[in-house]
Design an enzyme around this catalytic site. Structure first.
Site, PDB file in Angstrom:
ATOM      1  N   GLU A  55       1.892   6.549  14.060  1.00 14.67           N
ATOM      2  CA  GLU A  55       0.600   6.713  13.407  1.00 14.67           C
ATOM      3  C   GLU A  55      -0.471   7.032  14.459  1.00 14.67           C
ATOM      4  O   GLU A  55      -0.425   6.492  15.564  1.00 14.67           O
ATOM      5  CB  GLU A  55       0.245   5.394  12.697  1.00 14.67           C
ATOM      6  CG  GLU A  55      -1.083   5.424  11.980  1.00 14.67           C
ATOM      7  CD  GLU A  55      -1.451   4.065  11.387  1.00 14.67           C
ATOM      8  OE1 GLU A  55      -2.191   4.045  10.408  1.00 14.67           O
ATOM      9  OE2 GLU A  55      -0.988   3.028  11.920  1.00 14.67           O
ATOM     10  N   LYS A 155      -1.636   6.828   3.386  1.00 16.85           N
ATOM     11  CA  LYS A 155      -1.640   5.385   3.637  1.00 16.85           C
ATOM     12  C   LYS A 155      -2.509   4.644   2.624  1.00 16.85           C
ATOM     13  O   LYS A 155      -3.643   5.024   2.363  1.00 16.85           O
ATOM     14  CB  LYS A 155      -2.146   5.110   5.056  1.00 16.85           C
ATOM     15  CG  LYS A 155      -2.056   3.638   5.468  1.00 16.85           C
ATOM     16  CD  LYS A 155      -2.498   3.482   6.904  1.00 16.85           C
ATOM     17  CE  LYS A 155      -2.428   2.044   7.391  1.00 16.85           C
ATOM     18  NZ  LYS A 155      -2.979   1.922   8.753  1.00 16.85           N
ATOM     19  N   CYS A 188       2.322   1.526   8.974  1.00 16.56           N
ATOM     20  CA  CYS A 188       1.663   0.397   9.634  1.00 16.56           C
ATOM     21  C   CYS A 188       1.414  -0.814   8.730  1.00 16.56           C
ATOM     22  O   CYS A 188       2.350  -1.482   8.317  1.00 16.56           O
ATOM     23  CB  CYS A 188       0.370   0.879  10.292  1.00 16.56           C
ATOM     24  SG  CYS A 188      -0.177  -0.194  11.648  1.00 16.56           S
TER      25      CYS A 188
END
Length: 459
Positions: A55, A155, A188
């Protein structure tokens, strides 16, 4: 199949908040993409069929909403698999980054997953449309070995990323490969939440996950490699996790994980990137991990005369602890509805303080989520107040059985040893409404053995 992940030390903009032209944004990103290109070639030469990048690896971080704009590509959010950015660069404007990634995949005949910033114009009539008339997403792209765009993922659980928007609905992103079937994709902080990570895996019965991350390690319970392994074990999946490498920010820890073994990189000392290539088995739906062996006994509850309990802060939560004294013993410690039990025996008595801690409540710092945790940890020093501190080295070898009456089925078993290395439990699983973890003799000094439960309904 053979997989690769690259832990990238990104070349960062010295002034991320300053506005720049698209041209200079592309120049900076190009320097990171040059490194990606070398690593894709290196991975392909080692037989890798898929490679995952971290990321924020291409553009970096610490942008404002407006300063990141020149760094954003337009990425069509569809799962058609009809567009090949390398072969059809003219289809959309502002796709230079995706084109380069697509060409890397095509040139090396490898599946490629990378993270970039993307933009999408929106109509004023859309009630969620930001005032600048566009959405900005933290986006993963998956490209096939012929360069085709297979899937995109935006995300969902942003971690203080003011430059980006949360998509209106969670994306359930996955793509198909000829060598290992379907791969799911998330990013993440997503790994700590039900949506979309857990829901994606359950709904589509996924067994392989690609996971770009920019993770700041937080010991003793949330270091990158520790939690990545626990997730693979808990859901019986393979995870290809690529983290960014910036030790000054506490960022390192990537790996290729199966439920029962791992190939990891955790390095806080030196600089530069790291390519990990490993061959791992494809998990099929009926694959049983060796963790489902018959459990050892869960013995009677801890002895009545437990040592004194005390409170200490661990990872911003107020844990209740009892000290783990002497060569062997049985302990229990409770908070709210959760009781944790420990049977232990030390090989040799060292002058290190360990403690058994419990937390059952809402975690509220750097994100809000409900945790039920039973944790055996090495304390930072010999006083109770040091329990819960970040510790990276230990010498005590401990045989233990740890269990708790967890109220959630989502338990992440953590087992971390000296030097931030991983160990694997002998047995774990449910028995009599308790989840347990047992180990005879850790391979190195014990840092953390914990049951980290996520009670998603109470977030």
């Amino acid at each position: 199949y053979v997989a690769a992940v690259y832990e990238h030390e990104s070349i960062l903009s010295p002034t991320p908040a300053a506005p720049v032209e698209r041209r200079s944004a592309l120049e900076l990103m190009g320097r990171n993409l040059d490194i990606y290109e070398q690593q894709v070639l290196a991975a392909a030469r080692q037989g890798a069929q898929i490679i995952v990048f971290p990321e924020d690896g291409i553009h970096g971080f610490n942008f404002t909403r407006s300063s990141i704009y020149p760094y954003l590509d337009f990425v069509p959010h569809s799962h058609s698999g009809k567009w090949n950015p390398c072969r059809e660069p003219y289809l959309y404007n502002d796709t230079e980054v995706v084109q380069r990634l697509s060409c890397m995949a095509l040139k090396n005949k490898i599946f490629l997953v990378a993270n970039l910033g993307s933009k999408q114009p929106c109509e004023r009539s859309d009630p969620r449309c930001p005032s600048d008339g566009r959405y900005q997403f933290n986006t993963n792209v998956a490209l096939a070995a012929d360069g085709t765009l297979l899937a995109t993922y935006r995300k969902h659980n942003l971690y203080f990323e003011y430059a980006f928007d949360t998509p209106p609905e969670p994306d359930y992103a996955f793509f198909d490969t000829p060598f290992a079937g379907k791969f799911g994709m998330f990013t993440c902080f997503d790994i700590l939440f039900f949506e979309p990570a857990v829901n994606l895996i359950r709904q589509y019965n996924l067994k392989q996950i690609v996971y770009p991350t920019a993770w700041m390690n937080q010991l003793p319970l949330l270091s990158a490699v520790e939690f990545q392994q626990a997730f693979a074990t808990a859901f019986n999946v393979n995870i290809l996790a690529a983290n960014i490498h910036h030790p000054t920010l506490g960022m390192t820890g990537s790996g290729i994980y199966t439920p029962v073994k791992s190939f990891i990189y955790h390095n806080m000392e030196s600089y530069g990137g790291k390519l990990i290539v490993a061959e791992i088995p494809v998990i099929t739906a009926d694959y049983k991990t060796s963790l489902e062996k018959t459990p050892g006994r869960v013995s009677g509850k801890g002895k009545e005369q437990s040592p004194p309990s005390f409170y200490a802060e661990m990872m911003y939560d107020n844990f209740t602890f009892v000290p783990v004294w002497g060569k062997k013993g049985e302990l229990q410690v409770c908070a709210n509805t959760l009781c944790c039990y420990l049977n232990y025996r030390r090989a040799v008595l060292t002058d290190e303080l360990y403690a058994l801690g419990v937390f059952d409540g809402l975690h509220t710092v750097h994100g809000t989520y409900y945790v039920q945790a039973c944790a055996l940890v090495k304390c930072g020093g010999l006083s109770f107040s040091t329990c819960g501190q970040e510790v990276t080295d230990a010498t005590a070898l401990i045989d233990f059985q740890l269990w708790g009456n967890m109220s959630t089925p989502y338990i992440f078993p953590l087992l971390l040893t000296s030097g931030v290395t991983l160990d694997f439990a002998d047995h774990m699983g449910w028995k009599n409404n308790h989840y347990f973890l047992s180990k005879n003799r850790t391979s190195a000094g014990l840092l953390t053995a914990a049951l980290y439960g996520r009670w998603y309904e109470k977030d």
